[in-house]
Design a protein around this motif. Structure first.
Motif, PDB file in Angstrom:
ATOM      1  N   LYS A  16       0.835  -1.206   0.000  1.00  0.00           N
ATOM      2  CA  LYS A  16       0.000   0.000   0.000  1.00  0.00           C
ATOM      3  C   LYS A  16       0.871   1.257   0.000  1.00  0.00           C
ATOM      4  CE  LYS A  16      -4.240  -1.432   0.076  1.00  0.00           C
ATOM      5  NZ  LYS A  16      -5.143  -1.168  -1.015  1.00  0.00           N
ATOM      6  N   PHE A  17       1.956   1.235   0.773  1.00  0.00           N
ATOM      7  CA  PHE A  17       2.857   2.377   0.808  1.00  0.00           C
ATOM      8  C   PHE A  17       3.499   2.593  -0.551  1.00  0.00           C
ATOM      9  CE2 PHE A  17       7.048   4.295   1.475  1.00  0.00           C
ATOM     10  CZ  PHE A  17       6.653   5.482   2.072  1.00  0.00           C
ATOM     11  N   HIS A  18       3.919   1.522  -1.206  1.00  0.00           N
ATOM     12  CA  HIS A  18       4.523   1.619  -2.532  1.00  0.00           C
ATOM     13  C   HIS A  18       3.508   2.161  -3.543  1.00  0.00           C
ATOM     14  CE1 HIS A  18       7.242   0.785  -5.806  1.00  0.00           C
ATOM     15  NE2 HIS A  18       6.308   0.055  -6.415  1.00  0.00           N
ATOM     16  N   GLU A  19       2.271   1.691  -3.457  1.00  0.00           N
ATOM     17  CA  GLU A  19       1.219   2.183  -4.358  1.00  0.00           C
ATOM     18  C   GLU A  19       0.942   3.666  -4.106  1.00  0.00           C
ATOM     19  OE1 GLU A  19      -3.547   1.488  -5.078  1.00  0.00           O
ATOM     20  OE2 GLU A  19      -2.366  -0.133  -4.193  1.00  0.00           O
ATOM     21  N   PHE A  20       0.868   4.062  -2.838  1.00  0.00           N
ATOM     22  CA  PHE A  20       0.642   5.465  -2.495  1.00  0.00           C
ATOM     23  C   PHE A  20       1.785   6.342  -2.996  1.00  0.00           C
ATOM     24  CE2 PHE A  20       1.534   8.976   0.420  1.00  0.00           C
ATOM     25  CZ  PHE A  20       0.390   9.735   0.228  1.00  0.00           C
ATOM     26  N   SER A  21       3.035   5.885  -2.829  1.00  0.00           N
ATOM     27  CA  SER A  21       4.182   6.692  -3.268  1.00  0.00           C
ATOM     28  C   SER A  21       4.217   6.829  -4.785  1.00  0.00           C
ATOM     29  CB  SER A  21       5.490   6.109  -2.746  1.00  0.00           C
ATOM     30  OG  SER A  21       5.740   4.846  -3.300  1.00  0.00           O
ATOM     31  N   ARG A  22       3.786   5.798  -5.505  1.00  0.00           N
ATOM     32  CA  ARG A  22       3.711   5.899  -6.973  1.00  0.00           C
ATOM     33  C   ARG A  22       2.655   6.909  -7.403  1.00  0.00           C
ATOM     34  NH1 ARG A  22       2.474   0.415  -9.313  1.00  0.00           N
ATOM     35  NH2 ARG A  22       0.939   1.844 -10.041  1.00  0.00           N
ATOM     36  N   ILE A  23       1.477   6.880  -6.757  1.00  0.00           N
ATOM     37  CA  ILE A  23       0.407   7.832  -7.078  1.00  0.00           C
ATOM     38  C   ILE A  23       0.844   9.250  -6.737  1.00  0.00           C
ATOM     39  CG2 ILE A  23      -1.940   8.548  -6.438  1.00  0.00           C
ATOM     40  CD1 ILE A  23      -2.568   5.537  -6.083  1.00  0.00           C
ATOM     41  N   LYS A  30       2.966  15.674 -12.556  1.00  0.00           N
ATOM     42  CA  LYS A  30       2.001  16.441 -13.359  1.00  0.00           C
ATOM     43  C   LYS A  30       2.033  17.922 -13.001  1.00  0.00           C
ATOM     44  CE  LYS A  30      -1.620  14.541 -15.222  1.00  0.00           C
ATOM     45  NZ  LYS A  30      -1.645  14.278 -16.615  1.00  0.00           N
ATOM     46  N   THR A  31       2.446  18.284 -11.782  1.00  0.00           N
ATOM     47  CA  THR A  31       2.489  19.689 -11.365  1.00  0.00           C
ATOM     48  C   THR A  31       3.779  20.386 -11.772  1.00  0.00           C
ATOM     49  OG1 THR A  31       3.459  19.230  -9.195  1.00  0.00           O
ATOM     50  CG2 THR A  31       1.054  19.213  -9.350  1.00  0.00           C
ATOM     51  N   THR A  32       4.759  19.663 -12.217  1.00  0.00           N
ATOM     52  CA  THR A  32       6.071  20.244 -12.508  1.00  0.00           C
ATOM     53  C   THR A  32       6.028  21.445 -13.449  1.00  0.00           C
ATOM     54  OG1 THR A  32       7.115  18.115 -12.104  1.00  0.00           O
ATOM     55  CG2 THR A  32       8.395  19.717 -13.319  1.00  0.00           C
ATOM     56  N   PRO A  33       5.335  21.406 -14.583  1.00  0.00           N
ATOM     57  CA  PRO A  33       5.384  22.572 -15.482  1.00  0.00           C
ATOM     58  C   PRO A  33       4.526  23.755 -15.041  1.00  0.00           C
ATOM     59  CG  PRO A  33       4.069  20.833 -16.460  1.00  0.00           C
ATOM     60  CD  PRO A  33       4.635  20.282 -15.190  1.00  0.00           C
ATOM     61  N   ILE A  36       3.372  28.713 -11.446  1.00  0.00           N
ATOM     62  CA  ILE A  36       2.547  29.750 -10.807  1.00  0.00           C
ATOM     63  C   ILE A  36       1.403  29.135 -10.004  1.00  0.00           C
ATOM     64  CG2 ILE A  36       1.021  31.706 -11.258  1.00  0.00           C
ATOM     65  CD1 ILE A  36       2.961  32.504 -13.496  1.00  0.00           C
ATOM     66  N   PRO A  37       0.637  28.191 -10.551  1.00  0.00           N
ATOM     67  CA  PRO A  37      -0.403  27.576  -9.717  1.00  0.00           C
ATOM     68  C   PRO A  37       0.165  26.845  -8.488  1.00  0.00           C
ATOM     69  CG  PRO A  37      -0.843  27.114 -12.021  1.00  0.00           C
ATOM     70  CD  PRO A  37       0.501  27.763 -11.952  1.00  0.00           C
ATOM     71  N   ARG A  38       1.335  26.242  -8.631  1.00  0.00           N
ATOM     72  CA  ARG A  38       1.949  25.572  -7.476  1.00  0.00           C
ATOM     73  C   ARG A  38       2.218  26.566  -6.358  1.00  0.00           C
ATOM     74  NH1 ARG A  38       7.041  24.011  -8.497  1.00  0.00           N
ATOM     75  NH2 ARG A  38       7.118  24.422 -10.703  1.00  0.00           N
ATOM     76  N   TRP A  39       2.828  27.719  -6.722  1.00  0.00           N
ATOM     77  CA  TRP A  39       3.173  28.713  -5.712  1.00  0.00           C
ATOM     78  C   TRP A  39       1.935  29.390  -5.141  1.00  0.00           C
ATOM     79  CZ3 TRP A  39       7.376  28.856  -3.020  1.00  0.00           C
ATOM     80  CH2 TRP A  39       8.534  28.283  -3.540  1.00  0.00           C
ATOM     81  N   PHE A 112      11.770  23.568  -8.221  1.00  0.00           N
ATOM     82  CA  PHE A 112      10.750  22.566  -7.896  1.00  0.00           C
ATOM     83  C   PHE A 112      10.995  21.951  -6.530  1.00  0.00           C
ATOM     84  CE2 PHE A 112       8.803  18.372  -7.953  1.00  0.00           C
ATOM     85  CZ  PHE A 112       7.512  18.697  -8.321  1.00  0.00           C
ATOM     86  N   LYS A 113      12.235  21.617  -6.225  1.00  0.00           N
ATOM     87  CA  LYS A 113      12.548  21.048  -4.906  1.00  0.00           C
ATOM     88  C   LYS A 113      12.346  22.088  -3.803  1.00  0.00           C
ATOM     89  CE  LYS A 113      15.671  17.415  -6.370  1.00  0.00           C
ATOM     90  NZ  LYS A 113      17.008  16.830  -6.261  1.00  0.00           N
ATOM     91  N   PHE A 114      12.644  23.344  -4.117  1.00  0.00           N
ATOM     92  CA  PHE A 114      12.410  24.444  -3.187  1.00  0.00           C
ATOM     93  C   PHE A 114      10.923  24.531  -2.853  1.00  0.00           C
ATOM     94  CE2 PHE A 114      11.944  29.249  -2.842  1.00  0.00           C
ATOM     95  CZ  PHE A 114      12.449  29.335  -1.551  1.00  0.00           C
ATOM     96  N   TRP A 115      10.084  24.530  -3.887  1.00  0.00           N
ATOM     97  CA  TRP A 115       8.638  24.588  -3.686  1.00  0.00           C
ATOM     98  C   TRP A 115       8.144  23.367  -2.916  1.00  0.00           C
ATOM     99  CZ3 TRP A 115       5.365  20.857  -5.767  1.00  0.00           C
ATOM    100  CH2 TRP A 115       4.018  21.052  -5.478  1.00  0.00           C
ATOM    101  N   HIS A 116       8.588  22.193  -3.315  1.00  0.00           N
ATOM    102  CA  HIS A 116       8.131  20.945  -2.689  1.00  0.00           C
ATOM    103  C   HIS A 116       8.498  20.907  -1.213  1.00  0.00           C
ATOM    104  CE1 HIS A 116       8.181  16.401  -2.202  1.00  0.00           C
ATOM    105  NE2 HIS A 116       6.928  16.688  -2.504  1.00  0.00           N
TER     106      HIS A 116
END
Length: 192
Positions: A16-23, A30-33, A36-39, A112-116
């Motif tokens: 379940k943890f592996h499935e959750f981490s994949r999702i 999908k949020t990478t590009p 502005i919406p991320r921030w 991206f890593k900064f935002w994450h």
């Protein structure tokens, strides 16, 4: 022979943890590009956290630790991957003289890593505000003053480093080059 068969030693929890981490990674990718919406989302999360701390009137130590962590991330975001004062690199480095070849600015901590990291930090801090064990009684104006002094001194040092090595970690104000522009007049116009 053991280990070659199709039997799996994974427990249902690890599956379940592996499935959750994949999702999670799928949606994160999908949020990478969409910077502005991320921030904007992180800003809304920060407002929710700030309003929670304001209305509960506590958890100032968590907020102070969050501020220190964000300051640490900001330093990584503003710093070059290779510091010319400390390390010698075979890859791209900052030019130190006007005659040096231009090298692109590569951050130590990508955007991206900064935002994450900031978003995860706000989520963790928000969850911590629901546990009274983390509500340590402190005089919050002292923490705020100390954080402001720390921020000013750190940014003064970082800006001095930027000026000394002539790099700008932002795209604002940088010269942009366009494509080839034809300087020849069109066939219908003549310059006499």
């Amino acid at each position: 022979m053991e280990g070659l068969g199709g039997s799996s030693t994974e427990t249902p929890i690890s599956k379940k943890f592996h499935e959750f981490s994949r999702i999670y990674q799928y949606y994160l990718d999908k949020t990478t590009p969409h910077a502005i919406p991320r921030w904007v989302g992180t800003g809304i999360l920060a407002l929710i956290y700030a309003s929670r701390v304001y209305f509960v009137e506590g958890f100032y130590v968590i907020t102070y630790a969050l501020g220190i962590y964000i300051l640490n991330l900001l330093i990584g975001f503003l710093s070059p991957l290779v510091d010319p004062e400390v390390e010698v690199s075979d890859g791209p480095v900052l030019p130190t003289k006007g005659s040096d070849e231009f090298k692109p600015f590569i951050r130590r901590l990508p955007e991206f890593k900064f935002w994450h990291s900031i978003t995860k930090a706000f989520c963790i801090a928000f969850v911590m505000t629901f546990f009274s064990v983390f509500d340590v009684p402190v005089f919050w104006p002292i923490l705020l003053c100390y954080w402001i002094v720390l921020f000013v001194l750190t940014m003064k040092r970082q800006i001095g480093h930027m000026i000394k090595h002539r790099y700008v970690p932002f795209n604002v104000g940088k010269q942009k080059y366009g494509g080839k522009k034809s300087g020849a007049p069109t066939s219908g116009s003549r310059a006499d």
